[in-house]
Write a protein that holds these residues in place. Structure first.
Motif, PDB file in Angstrom:
ATOM      1  N   UNK A 179     -14.648 107.685  86.161  1.00 44.41           N
ATOM      2  CA  UNK A 179     -14.057 108.004  84.857  1.00 44.41           C
ATOM      3  C   UNK A 179     -14.758 109.204  84.233  1.00 44.41           C
ATOM      4  N   UNK A 180     -13.964 110.028  83.603  1.00 37.38           N
ATOM      5  CA  UNK A 180     -14.507 111.181  82.896  1.00 37.38           C
ATOM      6  C   UNK A 180     -15.392 110.687  81.749  1.00 37.38           C
ATOM      7  N   UNK A 181     -16.482 111.425  81.497  1.00 36.14           N
ATOM      8  CA  UNK A 181     -17.358 111.087  80.370  1.00 36.14           C
ATOM      9  C   UNK A 181     -17.041 111.999  79.201  1.00 36.14           C
ATOM     10  N   UNK A 182     -17.280 111.481  78.010  1.00 39.60           N
ATOM     11  CA  UNK A 182     -17.029 112.279  76.806  1.00 39.60           C
ATOM     12  C   UNK A 182     -17.859 113.556  76.855  1.00 39.60           C
TER      13      UNK A 182
ATOM     14  N   UNK B 101      -9.170 122.361  71.982  1.00 37.34           N
ATOM     15  CA  UNK B 101      -7.881 122.042  72.604  1.00 37.34           C
ATOM     16  C   UNK B 101      -8.007 120.766  73.428  1.00 37.34           C
ATOM     17  N   UNK B 102      -7.196 119.747  73.102  1.00 43.61           N
ATOM     18  CA  UNK B 102      -7.234 118.544  73.944  1.00 43.61           C
ATOM     19  C   UNK B 102      -6.523 118.792  75.276  1.00 43.61           C
ATOM     20  N   UNK B 103      -7.098 118.317  76.369  1.00 43.85           N
ATOM     21  CA  UNK B 103      -6.469 118.416  77.681  1.00 43.85           C
ATOM     22  C   UNK B 103      -6.436 117.027  78.313  1.00 43.85           C
ATOM     23  N   UNK B 104      -5.700 116.892  79.388  1.00 43.24           N
ATOM     24  CA  UNK B 104      -5.569 115.579  80.037  1.00 43.24           C
ATOM     25  C   UNK B 104      -6.366 115.551  81.330  1.00 43.24           C
ATOM     26  N   UNK B 105      -7.125 114.473  81.510  1.00 42.05           N
ATOM     27  CA  UNK B 105      -7.776 114.211  82.796  1.00 42.05           C
ATOM     28  C   UNK B 105      -7.219 112.892  83.326  1.00 42.05           C
TER      29      UNK B 105
ATOM     30  N   UNK C  70     -11.415 119.646  75.259  1.00 45.28           N
ATOM     31  CA  UNK C  70     -11.899 118.269  75.223  1.00 45.28           C
ATOM     32  C   UNK C  70     -10.868 117.344  75.856  1.00 45.28           C
ATOM     33  N   UNK C  71     -11.272 116.644  76.940  1.00 41.29           N
ATOM     34  CA  UNK C  71     -10.340 115.695  77.552  1.00 41.29           C
ATOM     35  C   UNK C  71      -9.996 114.564  76.586  1.00 41.29           C
ATOM     36  N   UNK C  72      -8.733 114.149  76.638  1.00 45.42           N
ATOM     37  CA  UNK C  72      -8.239 113.093  75.754  1.00 45.42           C
ATOM     38  C   UNK C  72      -8.766 111.718  76.165  1.00 45.42           C
TER      39      UNK C  72
END
Lengths: 166, 840
Positions: B771-774, B749-753, B820-822
């Motif tokens: 920044x968020x990392x993959x 599921x993609x989510x937003x950060x 998984x963050x977009x």
């Protein structure tokens, strides 16, 4: 982890406060951590913050406010001399200065054997007994009033001996 | 409930204010400035700094009878106490007499300033705050000029303390007002700042990891009354008096926060104007005086050196720079040639980053060539928010007791932080919040009811709620448990109700069904067509609502099918290939592709003609916020190189193609919009610039009172009402959800950060450490079945490709789900089942 070793102590501390005022338990919990580790470590602060559902900053900020607590290691015994105004008028500052000189350390420092730290602290509510200090060590807190450098040094000798024999 | 008025006299001026008003505010309302440091109208008063001392006289009363005492002339006797009192903690009283500028009060304040300056470093010449510093101003006004304290006894403290990567602390400059500490605790509920030590050695600390961990940290630098807190972005960057300013609107999310862009001409930029800092501009209806750190720091994309500055055309397979005339000729010929061929027609794809003006002329142009317009977005329901969006006069700041807000399938703290803040504050005023999502989010803390559903059951949950309200027989399959009944009751008796719906865990079709169910819930409980009621979509882009209003909408089945038919494709402010790499082959073939963009995106790389567009800082236009407020932004700097505004590029090409689209200015485009878009009928650029005065006073002369946010003199925008009238019977067609069969593996599921790695964030180096990392987030139970430990590498296959990335174990992730963050490098548009395995 404190929670494993002291679960019943923590439970009884928390039981003193209503559920929505849990944060009030922060001081007794920090004192518990300090007795265990010698100082309130960052890990202990994080654990306490989690226990009380507050931010770790809110735990850490108290340490600087209370002279009872510290966040870095020092001597096994901490000699905390009140240097607030009434005590200072009775010579507490001079007393602290001379004692440190005899021990060969700075105020706030620790002797090379790691036994004794000397600190200047805020009011200990014993102005009439100045110069005075409290000793914090493994066996709790004791007040010593109407002190001279000689009496303080004698006490320090005794503390060192107590440690050798113990 | 209106409060009764209390009348008092302040320096001879009689003033009537609501009971409970503080003296300092009452004085401000009649133009008398009582100086303050710790007081801030948005924070609870504490009376720490003592700067606001005044003389307070109270009517004398006979102790035995309680009756007022009068003197020989029949005047009421006023008793002044022996001491000065803090006007910031004292609420007004009937008949009181306040002396602000008496000799005694002035002397008291002079002594406070003298005391505050005993350890202040007075390094104004190198201080970022110098020139807009309340301490500096109030020292000039009230200070003694000399000090009786010994310089040698000055306390020296650390000067360059990073509280995190974004905010620096100068401990010497701090005057211990606790505005920052209180802002973090009271306003944004991130209590990551605190005081430690005592007296003159008091210090601000943070123990969070990372330091000063809050999405709102930059606001503390605005309300800091000295230069103790500064941002890593602006620190030592410029003197405030050198800065020019332009009003703008934040381009990062659908809240539409009002901004002021501060610019300066710089030798380093070859004499061009550059953005030195982004500041909040007051709009009490939208963002008050706050902005999130993304809005404040992620502006560098607009002036990035990676920007496209010249048109390009494809020559022998390569894109080469050419002049505008040549590029327009190539585009015109190419389009004519492609459309002349027998194959399908023209497809115009635009994104919600473009302004209303761009999108309007874009649709006219594409439709003028008999083409199809497509909005590149994967959240549905813009037609419903147009019909049943929040009514005119909606202000989240007025939502309170008796009102209900439902947030479903969205994580507002990450997707739209200022909306998160406004809803938190609504709850504090007494509103009831219902949060429905498949996982725990930051908003849960303020919810009166939390509805937890499995991913893919959001629509069923909303329909269950609708059933509880309407008892419609066809909805009986969705009957929920008691908690749904409770929430339904809340909705029915709510005075006002607003629903925010998002796209977490939904594909386009499911989001459409969710929007319908939510709209239906509002209409069947009579919560549409009036202020503070209606439907709000948590759009992924700033102007997605505007795009729908301008007549664009997405294609439910995605872009693949329509692109296969197309012989020519025109793309504006959108990068479909980055989201779906499978489109690449469709666009590469014999399709003629024109792209207007800021950057050389994966889509632009495939183009036959690329036009360089202006960014929001170089042009004017309007965005429509999620709350349907149309707001203007203005040019702040000269345009980069040969760039043009998107709408101008479109009209140039349209005219070359023989389609009449002549607009002398963006304002003229707005007039055309007003003529053809029903809800926009009374909009003009002039109407958008109207700015009534707002409370509290901030900025300028009042900067010590309300901090450094900018007063809004360039327009509060106009909220356009929904098409539906109150009481109008409006039946919303419902789409029944399709039960999806359980598949093996985990549902990705993609989510937003907030801090992603998209093209509008990545150029801002100041944000890089945050920044968020993959990564992928797994429930610890699933992870242990897979033999994956925290931080270990995992792999999965998706659309025929293999991906490898680190896993994080997070207890709030539901079992059977991988989050998984977009926008971090791996594109996932819709939830998709995957087989995840551990990498040896």
């Amino acid at each position: 982890m404190l929670a494993e070793k002291y679960s019943s102590e923590i439970e009884s501390i928390l039981a003193k406060y209503p559920d929505d005022r849990k944060r009030s338990a922060v001081l007794p919990l920090m004192y518990l951590a300090q007795c265990e580790y010698g100082s309130v470590t960052l890990e202990a602060m994080i654990e306490i913050a989690d226990l009380l559902d507050i931010d770790v900053t809110q735990v850490a900020s108290l340490i600087g406010f209370y002279t009872l607590l510290w966040d870095r290691p020092g001597g096994k015994y901490r000699i905390q001399i009140c240097t607030d105004l009434p005590c200072a008028l009775q010579g507490a500052e001079e007393f602290a200065h001379q004692l440190c000189e005899k021990l060969g350390i700075q105020l706030g420092g620790t002797t090379p054997d790691g036994m004794i730290s000397v600190e200047g602290v805020m009011c200990l509510a014993a102005c009439n007994g100045a110069p005075m200090f409290q000793v914090q060590g493994p066996d709790g807190i004791q007040y010593h009033e109407r002190q001279t450098v000689e009496s303080a040094l004698a006490l320090i000798d005794e503390l060192r001996k107590r440690d050798d024999s113990g | 409930m209106t409060k009764s008025l209390v009348t008092l006299t302040i320096d001879g001026i009689e003033v009537s204010v609501p009971e409970g008003t503080l003296i300092v505010d009452a004085a401000k309302k009649v133009g008398i400035d009582i100086p303050v440091f710790c007081y801030h109208p948005k924070l609870h008063p504490v009376g720490m700094c003592r700067m606001c001392l005044v003389e307070i006289g109270r009517p004398a009363r006979d102790r035995s009878t309680g009756e007022p005492i009068f003197d020989e002339d029949g005047q009421q006797v006023i008793h002044f106490g022996p001491n000065l009192e803090t006007s910031c903690t004292t609420p007004v009283g009937e008949g009181w007499v306040i002396r602000v500028n008496s000799e005694k009060a002035r002397e008291g304040r002079k002594q406070i300033v003298e005391y505050l300056l005993t350890s202040h470093p007075l390094d104004c010449p190198i201080c970022d705050k110098g020139g807009e510093c309340p301490l500096q101003n109030l020292t000039m006004e009230h200070g003694p000029g000399t000090s009786r304290f010994l310089f040698d006894e000055k306390i020296d403290l650390d000067k360059h303390v990073p509280l995190g990567e974004l905010i620096f602390l100068d401990r010497e400059r701090c005057i211990q007002c606790a505005r920052c500490v209180r802002f973090q605790e009271e306003v944004v509920d991130d209590p990551v700042l605190g005081f430690t030590n005592r007296g003159r050695r008091l210090e601000i600390i943070t123990s969070s990891d990372p330091g000063f961990d809050s999405y709102f940290s930059g606001n503390t630098t605005d309300i800091c009354p000295v230069g103790a807190l500064t941002t890593a972005d602006f620190r030592f960057g410029a003197r405030p008096w050198e800065l020019n300013r332009a009003a703008s609107i934040c381009p990062h999310c659908p809240v539409g926060c009002n901004l002021t862009l501060n610019t300066r001409r710089e030798a380093r930029a070859e004499g061009r104007d550059v953005i030195k800092r982004v500041m909040p501009r007051q709009n009490e209806h939208v963002n008050e005086i706050w902005i999130c750190d993304k809005g404040r720091f992620a502006h560098h994309f607009a002036s990035s050196i990676e920007r496209l500055t010249k048109p390009m055309v494809r020559v022998n397979g390569d894109l080469v720079q050419v002049g505008w005339d040549e590029a327009l000729v190539r585009a015109t010929e190419g389009l004519k040639d492609a459309l002349g061929r027998s194959k399908g027609g023209l497809v115009g794809i635009a994104g919600g980053r473009a302004s209303n003006e761009d999108l309007y002329v874009f649709r006219r142009f594409i439709e003028g060539l008999d083409g199809h317009t497509v909005l590149d977005d994967n959240l549905a329901g813009g037609d419903l928010t147009r019909e049943m969006g929040v009514g005119r006069g909606t202000d989240l700041g007025q939502i309170g007791p008796g009102d209900v807000i439902l947030v479903i399938a969205s994580d507002l703290h990450e997707e739209a932080p200022i909306w998160w803040l406004r809803l938190k504050q609504a709850v504090e005023r007494g509103a009831e919040l219902i949060v429905a999502n498949a996982r725990a989010t930051r908003l849960d803390r303020y919810a009166a009811h939390i509805i937890r559903y499995p991913y893919r059951r959001a629509v069923q949950t909303a329909l269950g709620l609708l059933h509880a309200v309407t008892k419609r027989a066809d909805l009986s399959p969705f009957v929920g448990d008691k908690s749904l009944q409770k929430v339904a009751k809340l909705f029915m008796k709510a005075e006002n109700a607003i629903i925010f719906y998002g796209r977490e865990g939904l594909d386009y079709k499911a989001s459409e069904a969710l929007a319908q169910a939510c709209a239906s819930l509002l209409t069947s409980t009579d919560h549409v067509g009036r202020a503070n009621n209606g439907l709000i979509a948590v759009w992924p882009r700033v102007n997605t609502q505007g795009a729908w209003d301008m007549g664009l909408q997405p294609i439910p089945s995605g872009l693949g099918e329509i692109l296969e038919q197309a012989s020519a494709v025109y793309v504006m402010a959108s990068d479909p290939v980055a989201d779906d790499a499978s489109l690449e082959t469709l666009l590469r073939e014999d399709t003629f592709l024109v792209v207007q963009e800021l950057f050389m995106t994966p889509t632009a790389e495939l183009a036959d003609v690329v036009f360089p567009a202006r960014s929001f800082i170089e042009r004017e236009g309007t965005y429509t916020s999620g709350e349907h407020r149309v707001q203007r932004f203005y040019p702040a700097v000269l345009p980069l190189g040969g760039t043009k505004s998107d709408w101008r590029i479109v009209t140039s090409l349209a005219n070359a193609m023989g389609i009449e689209l002549n607009f002398p200015s963006a304002a003229a485009v707005m007039l055309a919009i007003a003529e053809s878009v029903p809800n926009y009928s009374d909009l003009t650029y002039q109407a958008l610039t109207i700015a009534e005065s707002q409370w509290p006073h901030v900025g300028g002369e009042s900067l010590y009172f309300g901090g450094n946010a900018f007063k809004n003199s360039q327009g509060l925008g106009v909220q356009v009402g929904p098409a539906a009238e109150p009481g109008e019977p409006s039946e919303v067609a419902l789409t029944m959800p399709v039960e999806e069969s359980e598949e093996d593996g985990l549902l990705l599921v993609p989510i937003t950060r907030l801090y992603d790695r998209g093209t509008t964030v990545l150029p801002s180096k100041v944000l890089h450490p945050r920044l968020e990392r993959l990564h992928i987030e797994l429930n610890p139970k699933d992870a242990s079945h897979l033999g994956v430990i925290d931080g270990a590498q995992v792999e999965f296959r998706m659309n025929g490709k293999r991906f490898q990335l680190p896993a994080r174990l997070v207890a709030t992730v539901p079992e059977g789900i991988a989050l998984m963050p977009r926008s971090l490098g791996v594109s996932v548009v819709n939830p998709i089942p995957v087989q995840i395995s551990s990498v040896e």
